[in-house]
Scaffold this motif. Structure first.
Motif, PDB file in Angstrom:
ATOM      1  N   LEU A  15     -63.354  98.595  18.730  1.00 23.80           N
ATOM      2  CA  LEU A  15     -64.287  99.545  18.607  1.00 23.80           C
ATOM      3  C   LEU A  15     -63.770 100.970  18.159  1.00 23.80           C
ATOM      4  O   LEU A  15     -64.309 101.532  17.231  1.00 23.80           O
ATOM      5  CB  LEU A  15     -65.371  99.969  19.780  1.00 23.80           C
ATOM      6  CG  LEU A  15     -66.281  98.977  19.840  1.00 23.80           C
ATOM      7  CD1 LEU A  15     -66.760  98.993  21.449  1.00 23.80           C
ATOM      8  CD2 LEU A  15     -67.524  98.906  19.172  1.00 23.80           C
ATOM      9  N   GLU A  16     -62.829 101.437  18.698  1.00 29.91           N
ATOM     10  CA  GLU A  16     -61.992 102.589  18.160  1.00 29.91           C
ATOM     11  C   GLU A  16     -61.477 102.637  16.832  1.00 29.91           C
ATOM     12  O   GLU A  16     -61.487 103.432  15.955  1.00 29.91           O
ATOM     13  CB  GLU A  16     -60.989 102.775  19.313  1.00 29.91           C
ATOM     14  CG  GLU A  16     -61.422 103.501  20.758  1.00 29.91           C
ATOM     15  CD  GLU A  16     -60.440 103.260  21.943  1.00 29.91           C
ATOM     16  OE1 GLU A  16     -59.353 102.907  21.299  1.00 29.91           O
ATOM     17  OE2 GLU A  16     -60.689 103.858  22.902  1.00 29.91           O
ATOM     18  N   MET A  17     -60.855 101.295  16.320  1.00 29.87           N
ATOM     19  CA  MET A  17     -60.561 101.131  15.060  1.00 29.87           C
ATOM     20  C   MET A  17     -61.359 101.263  14.171  1.00 29.87           C
ATOM     21  O   MET A  17     -61.620 101.702  13.054  1.00 29.87           O
ATOM     22  CB  MET A  17     -59.974  99.538  14.953  1.00 29.87           C
ATOM     23  CG  MET A  17     -59.186  99.237  13.475  1.00 29.87           C
ATOM     24  SD  MET A  17     -59.134  97.696  13.171  1.00 29.87           S
ATOM     25  CE  MET A  17     -57.775  97.224  14.610  1.00 29.87           C
ATOM     26  N   GLY A  18     -62.776 100.593  14.297  1.00 27.99           N
ATOM     27  CA  GLY A  18     -64.132 100.868  13.710  1.00 27.99           C
ATOM     28  C   GLY A  18     -64.264 102.191  13.388  1.00 27.99           C
ATOM     29  O   GLY A  18     -64.761 102.737  12.553  1.00 27.99           O
ATOM     30  N   TYR A  19     -64.242 102.960  14.553  1.00 28.71           N
ATOM     31  CA  TYR A  19     -64.700 104.446  14.469  1.00 28.71           C
ATOM     32  C   TYR A  19     -63.703 105.309  13.610  1.00 28.71           C
ATOM     33  O   TYR A  19     -64.074 106.115  12.667  1.00 28.71           O
ATOM     34  CB  TYR A  19     -64.770 105.029  16.030  1.00 28.71           C
ATOM     35  CG  TYR A  19     -64.924 106.450  15.816  1.00 28.71           C
ATOM     36  CD1 TYR A  19     -66.348 107.151  15.435  1.00 28.71           C
ATOM     37  CD2 TYR A  19     -63.930 107.652  15.845  1.00 28.71           C
ATOM     38  CE1 TYR A  19     -66.489 108.335  15.344  1.00 28.71           C
ATOM     39  CE2 TYR A  19     -64.267 108.815  15.667  1.00 28.71           C
ATOM     40  CZ  TYR A  19     -65.483 109.267  15.529  1.00 28.71           C
ATOM     41  OH  TYR A  19     -65.628 110.540  15.378  1.00 28.71           O
TER      42      TYR A  19
END
Length: 244
Positions: free
Chosen positions: A227-231
């Motif tokens: 999720l942090e990578m996607g953000y």
């Protein structure tokens, strides 16, 4: 990356639409375990949405209900919901190519909630994929844009988190970032900034709130790194559009 799981009942549904006035007109927006494209991301929910042009709902609402009845579905009065035994229950969600604001379609045999941003997204080439089988689905870029931009209070965090997971999963795909950029450029900088802020709020809530609940989205806590990578990918795309 695993392929999306084909659901026999859903394939049967699409076959039932072939050679009718709804052939190719219902756009699969996402469901329990089926996003319409290859993915390994679990949906964790049982909802199934089809996007439909408001004009069809207004002009042919009774015919839509009749067709669904012949396919074995029951319409719940005063709702956009259809259900059938041993088949996926689904909601119809409206979009318009004329009225780009959120509203409820006019009173009639069938009414749907119409999302203005949805019409803008679906008008951009590459936001949907049409298959020879008659199935019409959101492309990965269309999916991410719809989840980021369409505000649904009861599913707000889940939508944003799913968008971030798709971005992380396809972070190396230049086509996705390019198509998503084309879609986002249809919206002004304030809308794009708000979309990034909403995605960040969903991520922070999931990460920091031990009581976080959002219709199954709380289980995405096991994917925090992704999720942090996607953000980060989303932030890079949106910041790159500031001159657009």
């Amino acid at each position: 990356m695993s392929q999306d799981v084909e659901q026999p009942n859903l394939e049967k549904f699409f076959r039932g639409l072939q050679d009718t006035f709804l052939d190719g007109e219902l756009i699969l927006g996402g469901s329990s375990g089926l996003f319409g494209f290859a993915t390994s991301i679990p949906a964790y929910t049982e909802d199934l949405d089809f996007y439909i042009n408001e004009e069809l709902v207004v002009n042919r609402g009774s015919e839509i209900i009749d067709l669904m009845t012949r396919l074995g579905y029951r319409h719940f009065p005063d709702t956009p919901t259809f259900a059938a035994a041993d088949q996926p229950t689904f909601d119809l969600v409206g979009y318009s190519t004329v009225q780009m604001n959120d509203h409820v379609s006019p009173v009639g045999p069938l009414q749907v909630m119409v999302f203005g941003d949805l019409g803008i997204v679906l008008a951009v080439p590459g936001s949907i994929h049409r298959h020879g089988s008659g199935k019409t689905v959101l492309s990965p870029a269309g999916f991410v844009a719809v989840k980021l931009l369409t505000v649904r209070v009861e599913k707000g965090a889940k939508d944003k988190l799913q968008a971030l997971l798709v971005l992380a999963e396809r972070s190396e795909e230049k086509e996705l970032s390019e198509r998503l950029s084309q879609i986002l450029l249809r919206f002004n900088i304030d809308v794009r900034t708000d979309a990034l802020a909403d995605a960040q709020a969903a991520l922070l809530s999931l990460r920091n709130d031990p009581t976080f609940q959002d219709r199954g989205a709380e289980r995405y806590a096991t994917f925090l790194d992704r999720l942090e990578m996607g953000y980060r990918s989303l932030a890079e795309i949106i910041r790159g559009l500031r001159g657009g």
